[in-house]
Design a protein around this motif. Structure first.
Motif, PDB file in Angstrom:
ATOM      1  N   MET A   1       0.846  -1.189   0.000  1.00 28.19           N
ATOM      2  CA  MET A   1       0.000   0.000   0.000  1.00 28.19           C
ATOM      3  C   MET A   1       0.880   1.237   0.000  1.00 28.19           C
ATOM      4  N   ALA A   2       0.658   2.127  -0.939  1.00 26.41           N
ATOM      5  CA  ALA A   2       1.479   3.321  -1.046  1.00 26.41           C
ATOM      6  C   ALA A   2       1.229   4.266   0.119  1.00 26.41           C
ATOM      7  N   GLU A   3       2.308   4.926   0.560  1.00 21.52           N
ATOM      8  CA  GLU A   3       2.216   5.874   1.653  1.00 21.52           C
ATOM      9  C   GLU A   3       2.496   7.273   1.144  1.00 21.52           C
ATOM     10  N   SER A   4       1.862   8.248   1.764  1.00 21.09           N
ATOM     11  CA  SER A   4       2.271   9.633   1.625  1.00 21.09           C
ATOM     12  C   SER A   4       2.755  10.097   2.989  1.00 21.09           C
ATOM     13  N   HIS A   5       3.487  11.203   3.020  1.00 23.72           N
ATOM     14  CA  HIS A   5       4.106  11.642   4.267  1.00 23.72           C
ATOM     15  C   HIS A   5       3.684  13.056   4.597  1.00 23.72           C
ATOM     16  N   ILE A   6       3.482  13.301   5.882  1.00 26.91           N
ATOM     17  CA  ILE A   6       3.034  14.591   6.383  1.00 26.91           C
ATOM     18  C   ILE A   6       3.948  15.010   7.527  1.00 26.91           C
ATOM     19  N   ASP A   7       4.406  16.273   7.492  1.00 32.07           N
ATOM     20  CA  ASP A   7       5.149  16.822   8.622  1.00 32.07           C
ATOM     21  C   ASP A   7       4.159  17.186   9.722  1.00 32.07           C
ATOM     22  N   LEU A   8       4.411  16.692  10.920  1.00 34.23           N
ATOM     23  CA  LEU A   8       3.489  16.919  12.033  1.00 34.23           C
ATOM     24  C   LEU A   8       3.930  18.053  12.950  1.00 34.23           C
ATOM     25  N   GLY A   9       5.167  18.531  12.777  1.00 31.39           N
ATOM     26  CA  GLY A   9       5.671  19.589  13.648  1.00 31.39           C
ATOM     27  C   GLY A   9       6.894  19.120  14.404  1.00 31.39           C
ATOM     28  N   VAL A  10       7.121  19.707  15.567  1.00 34.20           N
ATOM     29  CA  VAL A  10       8.301  19.372  16.359  1.00 34.20           C
ATOM     30  C   VAL A  10       7.907  19.182  17.818  1.00 34.20           C
ATOM     31  N   VAL A  11       8.742  18.422  18.504  1.00 34.53           N
ATOM     32  CA  VAL A  11       8.720  18.347  19.962  1.00 34.53           C
ATOM     33  C   VAL A  11      10.124  18.668  20.444  1.00 34.53           C
ATOM     34  N   ARG A 214      -8.904  18.940  21.840  1.00 38.18           N
ATOM     35  CA  ARG A 214      -9.477  20.120  21.184  1.00 38.18           C
ATOM     36  C   ARG A 214      -8.584  20.584  20.040  1.00 38.18           C
ATOM     37  N   ALA A 215      -7.272  20.582  20.260  1.00 41.84           N
ATOM     38  CA  ALA A 215      -6.346  21.036  19.221  1.00 41.84           C
ATOM     39  C   ALA A 215      -6.313  20.089  18.028  1.00 41.84           C
ATOM     40  N   SER A 216      -6.656  18.816  18.232  1.00 44.28           N
ATOM     41  CA  SER A 216      -6.539  17.820  17.155  1.00 44.28           C
ATOM     42  C   SER A 216      -7.740  17.796  16.217  1.00 44.28           C
ATOM     43  N   ARG A 217      -8.831  18.456  16.573  1.00 44.08           N
ATOM     44  CA  ARG A 217     -10.088  18.265  15.845  1.00 44.08           C
ATOM     45  C   ARG A 217     -10.018  18.638  14.374  1.00 44.08           C
ATOM     46  N   THR A 218      -9.239  19.652  14.039  1.00 42.76           N
ATOM     47  CA  THR A 218      -9.227  20.129  12.666  1.00 42.76           C
ATOM     48  C   THR A 218      -8.009  19.654  11.872  1.00 42.76           C
ATOM     49  N   HIS A 219      -7.156  18.839  12.477  1.00 43.67           N
ATOM     50  CA  HIS A 219      -5.978  18.319  11.772  1.00 43.67           C
ATOM     51  C   HIS A 219      -6.364  17.068  10.989  1.00 43.67           C
ATOM     52  N   PRO A 220      -5.869  16.895   9.748  1.00 44.50           N
ATOM     53  CA  PRO A 220      -6.264  15.726   8.956  1.00 44.50           C
ATOM     54  C   PRO A 220      -5.899  14.393   9.591  1.00 44.50           C
ATOM     55  N   LEU A 221      -4.862  14.379  10.435  1.00 42.34           N
ATOM     56  CA  LEU A 221      -4.491  13.155  11.136  1.00 42.34           C
ATOM     57  C   LEU A 221      -4.809  13.231  12.628  1.00 42.34           C
ATOM     58  N   ILE A 223      -3.891  15.398  14.938  1.00 47.58           N
ATOM     59  CA  ILE A 223      -2.710  15.705  15.741  1.00 47.58           C
ATOM     60  C   ILE A 223      -2.966  16.991  16.511  1.00 47.58           C
ATOM     61  N   GLY A 224      -2.754  16.961  17.815  1.00 53.09           N
ATOM     62  CA  GLY A 224      -2.944  18.136  18.648  1.00 53.09           C
ATOM     63  C   GLY A 224      -1.621  18.605  19.216  1.00 53.09           C
ATOM     64  N   ALA A 225      -1.173  19.798  18.802  1.00 51.61           N
ATOM     65  CA  ALA A 225       0.086  20.374  19.310  1.00 51.61           C
ATOM     66  C   ALA A 225      -0.240  21.294  20.476  1.00 51.61           C
ATOM     67  N   ILE A 226       0.329  20.989  21.659  1.00 53.89           N
ATOM     68  CA  ILE A 226       0.119  21.814  22.838  1.00 53.89           C
ATOM     69  C   ILE A 226       1.454  21.994  23.554  1.00 53.89           C
ATOM     70  N   GLU A 227       1.476  22.808  24.595  1.00 52.33           N
ATOM     71  CA  GLU A 227       2.655  22.951  25.444  1.00 52.33           C
ATOM     72  C   GLU A 227       2.358  22.374  26.816  1.00 52.33           C
ATOM     73  N   VAL A 228       3.323  21.615  27.334  1.00 51.49           N
ATOM     74  CA  VAL A 228       3.245  21.060  28.677  1.00 51.49           C
ATOM     75  C   VAL A 228       4.558  21.412  29.371  1.00 51.49           C
ATOM     76  N   ALA A 229       4.467  22.127  30.497  1.00 50.38           N
ATOM     77  CA  ALA A 229       5.658  22.566  31.221  1.00 50.38           C
ATOM     78  C   ALA A 229       6.636  23.278  30.284  1.00 50.38           C
ATOM     79  N   ASP A 230       6.091  24.154  29.432  1.00 48.73           N
ATOM     80  CA  ASP A 230       6.859  24.978  28.493  1.00 48.73           C
ATOM     81  C   ASP A 230       7.544  24.185  27.394  1.00 48.73           C
ATOM     82  N   CYS A 231       7.169  22.918  27.206  1.00 47.22           N
ATOM     83  CA  CYS A 231       7.735  22.098  26.126  1.00 47.22           C
ATOM     84  C   CYS A 231       6.649  21.784  25.091  1.00 47.22           C
ATOM     85  N   PRO A 232       6.953  21.911  23.782  1.00 51.74           N
ATOM     86  CA  PRO A 232       5.990  21.477  22.774  1.00 51.74           C
ATOM     87  C   PRO A 232       5.817  19.961  22.805  1.00 51.74           C
TER      88      PRO A 232
END
Length: 286
Positions: A1-11, A214-221, A223-232
């Motif tokens: 099955m062919a894959e496509s790739h998506i950048d999700l951000g950074v931690v 809540r942050a993940s609701r509108t991402h196609p995969l 994915i919810g990006a948040i900060e915890v203790a000042d870390c992404p």
């Protein structure tokens, strides 16, 4: 099955230890004799690996503490609706690859897909994670409602369509906690017909678990990006229907997927979680 790739951000992993774990149980580790970061650090000190205690599971590895760590996903079609779903999760750990014979991947263990999502972030930061049911950390909450009588409830109570929840869920975001509870009680007591039927109501206090959902609701995969203790930190959700078809039963039913270390094209170490393609007849318990 062919894959496509998506950048999700950074931690980031300023503690030098990165964790991929089950969102349901991130804040339960102290109850089992040791914080998450203590258990993760012990595993990372011997090269990294899988840590499993009661219902809590994670994989912990060493990672560069002085730079962002890029996260990417390979995707495949969901058997539920043909939309994209995660087939591989790849994290650049920012450290040189330690060569193995033939550069074979190093197996760290395996993880199930938690029905409540996965969390990827710094081990020490995740000691501060506030999970499902934790009181509001900012004095605010979200109220949502849905169901067969939602339109009638909307005429009486109002409420906006909630982004990422389709055309059926309405509500209010970022309400003072007391106001949210009062409104939730009023919606819960309201009846829309003579049989006493009303709407489904949720009052979600603001904590890390709710924030990533809540942050993940509108991402196609989802994915919810948040900060915890000042870390992404990244929260990784799954569509409930896709989870039911492919991952239900989780570890008790053998629905677990390998996590490995392997080199990237530049000679740095990548952590990879591989979820095999959907195979009819092998999709969980009957």
């Amino acid at each position: 099955m062919a894959e496509s790739h998506i950048d999700l951000g950074v931690v980031t992993a300023p503690s030098g230890v990165l964790v991929l774990g089950m969102a349901s149980w991130i804040d339960h580790w102290p109850q089992l004799g040791g914080t998450l970061s203590e258990r993760a650090r012990a595993s990372a000190s011997i090269g990294g690996g899988h840590v499993h205690d009661w219902m809590c599971e994670m994989v912990a590895v060493r990672a560069a503490g002085d730079r962002p760590l890029t996260v990417r996903a390979g995707t495949a079609k969901s058997p539920l609706d043909g939309g994209p779903t995660i087939a591989t999760l790849e994290i650049d750990l920012g450290i040189p690859w330690v060569r193995t014979a033939g550069n074979e991947p190093i197996i760290l263990g395996d993880l199930p897909v938690d029905r409540c999502g996965m969390v990827l972030g710094d081990a020490l930061a995740l000691d501060s994670w506030t999970g499902d049911g934790h009181p509001s950390t900012d004095g605010l909450a979200d109220v949502t409602y849905w169901g067969a009588h939602a339109e009638a409830a909307h005429r009486q109570f109002g409420g906006e369509l909630i982004p990422g929840r389709g055309n059926q869920v309405r509500g209010w975001l970022d309400l003072p906690l007391d106001d949210a509870k009062s409104l939730g009680d009023a919606l819960g007591d309201w009846t829309g017909d003579e049989q006493g039927r009303g709407v489904m109501v949720a009052v979600d206090e603001h904590n890390d678990f709710h924030s990533f959902n809540r942050a993940s609701r509108t991402h196609p995969l989802l994915i919810g990006a948040i900060e915890v203790a000042d870390c992404p930190v990244l929260g990784i959700n799954w569509d409930s229907g896709d989870h039911s078809m492919r991952h239900r039963g989780e570890r008790p039913f053998g629905q677990v997927y390998p996590v490995t270390l392997q080199p990237d094209r530049t000679g740095r170490t990548t952590m990879r979680w591989t979820i095999p393609p959907y195979a009819p007849g092998h999709d969980g318990p009957e």
